[in-house]
Design a protein around this motif. Structure first.
Motif, PDB file in Angstrom:
ATOM      1  N   LYS A  91       4.051  13.272   4.687  1.00 31.27           N
ATOM      2  CA  LYS A  91       3.865  12.906   5.895  1.00 31.27           C
ATOM      3  C   LYS A  91       2.376  12.719   5.947  1.00 31.27           C
ATOM      4  CE  LYS A  91       7.673  14.406   8.874  1.00 31.27           C
ATOM      5  NZ  LYS A  91       8.214  15.190   9.918  1.00 31.27           N
ATOM      6  N   GLN A  92       1.427  13.952   5.470  1.00 36.97           N
ATOM      7  CA  GLN A  92      -0.022  13.734   5.333  1.00 36.97           C
ATOM      8  C   GLN A  92      -0.429  12.583   4.774  1.00 36.97           C
ATOM      9  OE1 GLN A  92      -2.213  17.063   4.342  1.00 36.97           O
ATOM     10  NE2 GLN A  92      -0.875  18.506   5.154  1.00 36.97           N
ATOM     11  N   THR A  93       0.204  11.987   3.628  1.00 36.26           N
ATOM     12  CA  THR A  93      -0.292  11.103   2.825  1.00 36.26           C
ATOM     13  C   THR A  93      -0.043   9.663   3.570  1.00 36.26           C
ATOM     14  OG1 THR A  93       0.187  12.001   0.908  1.00 36.26           O
ATOM     15  CG2 THR A  93       0.264   9.701   0.845  1.00 36.26           C
ATOM     16  N   PHE A  94       1.261   9.691   4.334  1.00 34.21           N
ATOM     17  CA  PHE A  94       1.415   8.182   4.792  1.00 34.21           C
ATOM     18  C   PHE A  94       1.233   8.218   6.267  1.00 34.21           C
ATOM     19  CE2 PHE A  94       4.285   8.124   1.165  1.00 34.21           C
ATOM     20  CZ  PHE A  94       4.069   6.953   0.813  1.00 34.21           C
ATOM     21  N   ASN A  95       1.147   9.308   6.819  1.00 33.63           N
ATOM     22  CA  ASN A  95       0.529   9.415   8.319  1.00 33.63           C
ATOM     23  C   ASN A  95      -0.972   9.037   8.526  1.00 33.63           C
ATOM     24  OD1 ASN A  95       0.836   9.973  11.196  1.00 33.63           O
ATOM     25  ND2 ASN A  95      -0.234  11.726  10.768  1.00 33.63           N
ATOM     26  N   LYS A  96      -1.815   9.136   7.300  1.00 30.24           N
ATOM     27  CA  LYS A  96      -3.277   8.930   7.196  1.00 30.24           C
ATOM     28  C   LYS A  96      -3.527   7.369   7.323  1.00 30.24           C
ATOM     29  CE  LYS A  96      -7.228  10.903   5.145  1.00 30.24           C
ATOM     30  NZ  LYS A  96      -7.564  11.530   4.041  1.00 30.24           N
ATOM     31  N   TYR A  97      -2.194   6.634   6.884  1.00 26.91           N
ATOM     32  CA  TYR A  97      -2.486   5.126   6.637  1.00 26.91           C
ATOM     33  C   TYR A  97      -1.482   4.424   7.454  1.00 26.91           C
ATOM     34  CZ  TYR A  97      -4.919   7.231   2.602  1.00 26.91           C
ATOM     35  OH  TYR A  97      -5.749   7.873   2.039  1.00 26.91           O
ATOM     36  N   LEU A  98      -0.379   4.903   7.876  1.00 27.17           N
ATOM     37  CA  LEU A  98       0.624   4.248   8.496  1.00 27.17           C
ATOM     38  C   LEU A  98       0.929   4.663  10.108  1.00 27.17           C
ATOM     39  CD1 LEU A  98       3.247   3.875   5.463  1.00 27.17           C
ATOM     40  CD2 LEU A  98       1.431   2.273   6.069  1.00 27.17           C
ATOM     41  N   ASP A  99       1.125   3.677  10.960  1.00 28.19           N
ATOM     42  CA  ASP A  99       1.378   4.021  12.242  1.00 28.19           C
ATOM     43  C   ASP A  99       2.660   4.514  12.417  1.00 28.19           C
ATOM     44  OD1 ASP A  99      -1.086   3.390  12.691  1.00 28.19           O
ATOM     45  OD2 ASP A  99      -0.644   1.534  13.660  1.00 28.19           O
ATOM     46  N   LYS A 100       2.914   5.260  13.411  1.00 26.26           N
ATOM     47  CA  LYS A 100       4.433   5.664  14.293  1.00 26.26           C
ATOM     48  C   LYS A 100       5.137   6.356  13.109  1.00 26.26           C
ATOM     49  CE  LYS A 100       3.495   3.797  18.124  1.00 26.26           C
ATOM     50  NZ  LYS A 100       3.306   4.506  19.380  1.00 26.26           N
ATOM     51  N   GLN A 101       4.758   7.538  12.590  1.00 18.58           N
ATOM     52  CA  GLN A 101       5.564   8.305  11.910  1.00 18.58           C
ATOM     53  C   GLN A 101       6.723   8.866  12.622  1.00 18.58           C
ATOM     54  OE1 GLN A 101       5.005   8.329   8.400  1.00 18.58           O
ATOM     55  NE2 GLN A 101       3.980   6.608   8.819  1.00 18.58           N
ATOM     56  N   ASN A 102       7.784   9.376  12.062  1.00 15.23           N
ATOM     57  CA  ASN A 102       8.795   9.885  12.776  1.00 15.23           C
ATOM     58  C   ASN A 102       8.330  11.654  12.333  1.00 15.23           C
ATOM     59  OD1 ASN A 102      10.784  11.619  13.621  1.00 15.23           O
ATOM     60  ND2 ASN A 102      12.415  10.214  12.672  1.00 15.23           N
ATOM     61  N   GLN A 103       7.966  12.114  13.528  1.00 15.52           N
ATOM     62  CA  GLN A 103       7.352  13.473  13.052  1.00 15.52           C
ATOM     63  C   GLN A 103       8.362  14.485  13.558  1.00 15.52           C
ATOM     64  OE1 GLN A 103       4.733  13.895  11.375  1.00 15.52           O
ATOM     65  NE2 GLN A 103       3.870  12.071  11.283  1.00 15.52           N
TER      66      GLN A 103
ATOM     67  N   VAL B 154       0.854  -1.237  -0.098  1.00 13.87           N
ATOM     68  CA  VAL B 154       0.100   0.014  -0.156  1.00 13.87           C
ATOM     69  C   VAL B 154       0.859   1.274  -0.076  1.00 13.87           C
ATOM     70  CG1 VAL B 154      -1.643   1.265   1.384  1.00 13.87           C
ATOM     71  CG2 VAL B 154      -1.848  -1.123   1.128  1.00 13.87           C
ATOM     72  N   ALA B 155       1.978   1.166   0.721  1.00 14.08           N
ATOM     73  CA  ALA B 155       2.854   2.395   0.780  1.00 14.08           C
ATOM     74  C   ALA B 155       3.514   2.602  -0.284  1.00 14.08           C
ATOM     75  CB  ALA B 155       4.012   2.166   1.727  1.00 14.08           C
ATOM     76  N   SER B 156       3.872   1.675  -1.345  1.00 19.02           N
ATOM     77  CA  SER B 156       4.336   1.771  -2.430  1.00 19.02           C
ATOM     78  C   SER B 156       3.265   2.432  -3.532  1.00 19.02           C
ATOM     79  CB  SER B 156       4.792   0.195  -3.106  1.00 19.02           C
ATOM     80  OG  SER B 156       5.262   0.293  -4.398  1.00 19.02           O
ATOM     81  N   LYS B 157       2.136   1.981  -3.504  1.00 21.22           N
ATOM     82  CA  LYS B 157       0.949   2.511  -4.217  1.00 21.22           C
ATOM     83  C   LYS B 157       0.580   4.070  -3.758  1.00 21.22           C
ATOM     84  CE  LYS B 157      -2.610   2.807  -6.849  1.00 21.22           C
ATOM     85  NZ  LYS B 157      -2.467   2.937  -8.445  1.00 21.22           N
ATOM     86  N   LEU B 158       0.786   4.215  -2.500  1.00 22.49           N
ATOM     87  CA  LEU B 158       0.751   5.669  -2.369  1.00 22.49           C
ATOM     88  C   LEU B 158       1.838   6.533  -2.888  1.00 22.49           C
ATOM     89  CD1 LEU B 158      -0.338   5.289   1.569  1.00 22.49           C
ATOM     90  CD2 LEU B 158      -1.912   6.006  -0.440  1.00 22.49           C
ATOM     91  N   LEU B 159       3.109   6.009  -2.788  1.00 18.09           N
ATOM     92  CA  LEU B 159       3.840   6.888  -3.231  1.00 18.09           C
ATOM     93  C   LEU B 159       3.568   7.196  -5.026  1.00 18.09           C
ATOM     94  CD1 LEU B 159       6.881   8.112  -2.837  1.00 18.09           C
ATOM     95  CD2 LEU B 159       7.642   6.042  -4.068  1.00 18.09           C
ATOM     96  N   GLU B 160       3.305   6.328  -5.763  1.00 18.82           N
ATOM     97  CA  GLU B 160       2.828   6.503  -6.954  1.00 18.82           C
ATOM     98  C   GLU B 160       1.707   7.323  -7.235  1.00 18.82           C
ATOM     99  OE1 GLU B 160       1.829   2.672  -8.692  1.00 18.82           O
ATOM    100  OE2 GLU B 160       3.806   1.712  -8.431  1.00 18.82           O
ATOM    101  N   ASP B 161       0.600   7.393  -6.257  1.00 18.35           N
ATOM    102  CA  ASP B 161      -0.527   8.168  -6.158  1.00 18.35           C
ATOM    103  C   ASP B 161      -0.184   9.460  -5.954  1.00 18.35           C
ATOM    104  OD1 ASP B 161      -3.432   8.858  -6.183  1.00 18.35           O
ATOM    105  OD2 ASP B 161      -3.163   8.887  -4.044  1.00 18.35           O
ATOM    106  N   MET B 162       0.790   9.742  -5.132  1.00 22.39           N
ATOM    107  CA  MET B 162       1.150  11.207  -4.752  1.00 22.39           C
ATOM    108  C   MET B 162       1.893  11.810  -5.703  1.00 22.39           C
ATOM    109  SD  MET B 162       3.318  11.885  -1.152  1.00 22.39           S
ATOM    110  CE  MET B 162       4.824  10.837  -2.010  1.00 22.39           C
ATOM    111  N   ALA B 163       2.530  11.263  -6.947  1.00 25.48           N
ATOM    112  CA  ALA B 163       3.279  12.038  -7.871  1.00 25.48           C
ATOM    113  C   ALA B 163       2.682  13.211  -8.397  1.00 25.48           C
ATOM    114  CB  ALA B 163       3.609  10.879  -8.965  1.00 25.48           C
ATOM    115  N   PRO B 164       1.302  13.251  -8.938  1.00 23.82           N
ATOM    116  CA  PRO B 164       0.887  14.336  -9.436  1.00 23.82           C
ATOM    117  C   PRO B 164       0.893  15.410  -8.532  1.00 23.82           C
ATOM    118  CG  PRO B 164      -0.582  12.443  -9.928  1.00 23.82           C
ATOM    119  CD  PRO B 164       0.386  12.144  -8.808  1.00 23.82           C
ATOM    120  N   ARG B 165       0.711  15.281  -7.246  1.00 26.15           N
ATOM    121  CA  ARG B 165       0.701  16.336  -6.142  1.00 26.15           C
ATOM    122  C   ARG B 165       1.969  16.912  -5.948  1.00 26.15           C
ATOM    123  NH1 ARG B 165      -2.446  12.238  -4.078  1.00 26.15           N
ATOM    124  NH2 ARG B 165      -1.036  12.043  -2.197  1.00 26.15           N
TER     125      ARG B 165
END
Length: 349
Positions: A269-281, A210-221
């Motif tokens: 951070k917004q993209t991955f923090n919404k789906y993954l736990d324990k981000q280094n903030q 899922v993280a791999s997919k989120l990276l691809e999805d983030m490209a246009p932004r």
């Protein structure tokens, strides 16, 4: 495009990341509106509507234990679970501190696979089915604690592959060893030079996918933030983490368009923090590590006095370079440092 333009919508017990501009096609009851001819499959084929599996650490553990294979018999009961092998040591705990009380109080055996054929297999066995099930619930709580306390396992980073830069770094590191007396064992290999934008804690292969997919999805932004223009970095000056007179890390300072890079980091951070736990903030300090004593065989690190090196090379310039890609990598801890394994990447303008 901001993450605020997206919501999570649940349809038929599946979660979708939906662009708000198309969300009106979905009714409040999370069923398809009668006013539209679209069905969910058509939505899923759109780039702005992406299926996102549940990713919180607790939910991941719940999924693992829902799939438990329970075999009650007249004389005993066996439960088989598939728990990521790399976490077995943390689940067991030092000297068995986490599972010994469970085994003793529930009067059962808990065996972690030693076979390469099924490395994730965990078996709970006992003569009393109720006690075995109790052991499973207690083991689940241990797993939740372990999953939720994972340290950083993956990074989102910008690698530097310019042959000119790599050659400069190689020559400079030789100088640091021969003239300035640094131990070559703790130098970062030029081929591994990168800028870490954020770190992630990922428990399972599902999260990796899922993280791999989120990276691809983030490209246009990301392209929108950059206005489809190159992101340039200037590498200039040497510094040290923390106290220069007692530091573990020496690095090259990195300068870039602060507004753009801060927006990119916030988007990540917004993209991955919404789906993954324990981000280094913690606040990101853009740097390119040259020397690091933090990873040693005995688990201890040491400090050096880098004040002379910092003063000597404070104006050292390595030139300007274009960021070529944004990379999702796993962190592999080795005896003499951390190595990174590429999982996915998106090209930058």
């Amino acid at each position: 495009m901001s993450c605020d333009e997206y919501d999570i919508v649940e349809v038929d017990n599946r979660k979708y990341r939906v662009k708000k501009s198309i969300q009106p096609h979905l009714s409040v009851s999370n069923e398809l509106s009668e006013k539209t001819s679209y069905d969910m499959k058509e939505y899923c084929d759109e780039p702005d509507c992406i299926y996102v599996p549940s990713l919180s650490s607790k939910e991941q553990v719940e999924e693992i234990f829902k799939k438990a294979e329970i075999t009650p018999r007249t004389t005993d009961c066996t439960i088989k679970l598939l728990i990521p092998n790399k976490l077995h040591g943390q689940i067991i705990g030092k000297g068995g501190i986490n599972i010994s009380p469970i085994k003793e109080e529930c009067q059962c055996k808990i065996a972690f696979a030693s076979s390469d054929d099924t490395p994730d297999l965990v078996r709970i066995e006992g003569v009393n089915e109720d006690k075995v099930r109790e052991a499973m619930e207690r083991l689940k709580n241990v797993c939740i604690n372990v999953f939720c306390s994972l340290k950083s396992t993956h990074t989102i980073q910008i690698p530097f592959k310019s042959s000119d830069l790599l050659k400069q770094i190689e020559i400079f590191q030789e100088q640091l060893v021969k003239i300035d007396g640094l131990n070559p064992n703790y130098l970062q290999k030029p081929q591994a030079l990168h800028l870490t934008l954020t770190t992630l804690s990922i428990c399972t292969e599902q999260q990796v996918e899922v993280a791999s997919k989120l990276l691809e999805d983030m490209a246009p932004r990301i392209y929108s933030i950059l206005n489809n223009k190159p992101l340039l970095f200037e590498l200039c000056g040497i510094s040290a983490m923390g106290n220069e007179e007692a530091t573990r890390v020496i690095y090259i300072k990195v300068k870039t368009n602060d507004e753009q890079i801060n927006k990119i980091i916030e988007e990540i951070k917004q993209t991955f923090n919404k789906y993954l736990d324990k981000q280094n903030q913690s606040e990101v300090i853009l740097h390119m590590t040259l020397f690091n004593t933090n990873k040693l065989k005995n688990g201890k690190s040491f400090v050096i006095d880098a004040s002379d090196i910092v003063r000597k090379y404070t104006g050292k310039s390595f030139g300007k370079y274009k960021a070529e890609s944004l990379v999702f990598s796993s962190m592999i801890n080795k005896i003499m440092g951390t190595k990174y394994a590429l999982i996915n990447s998106i090209p930058l303008p």
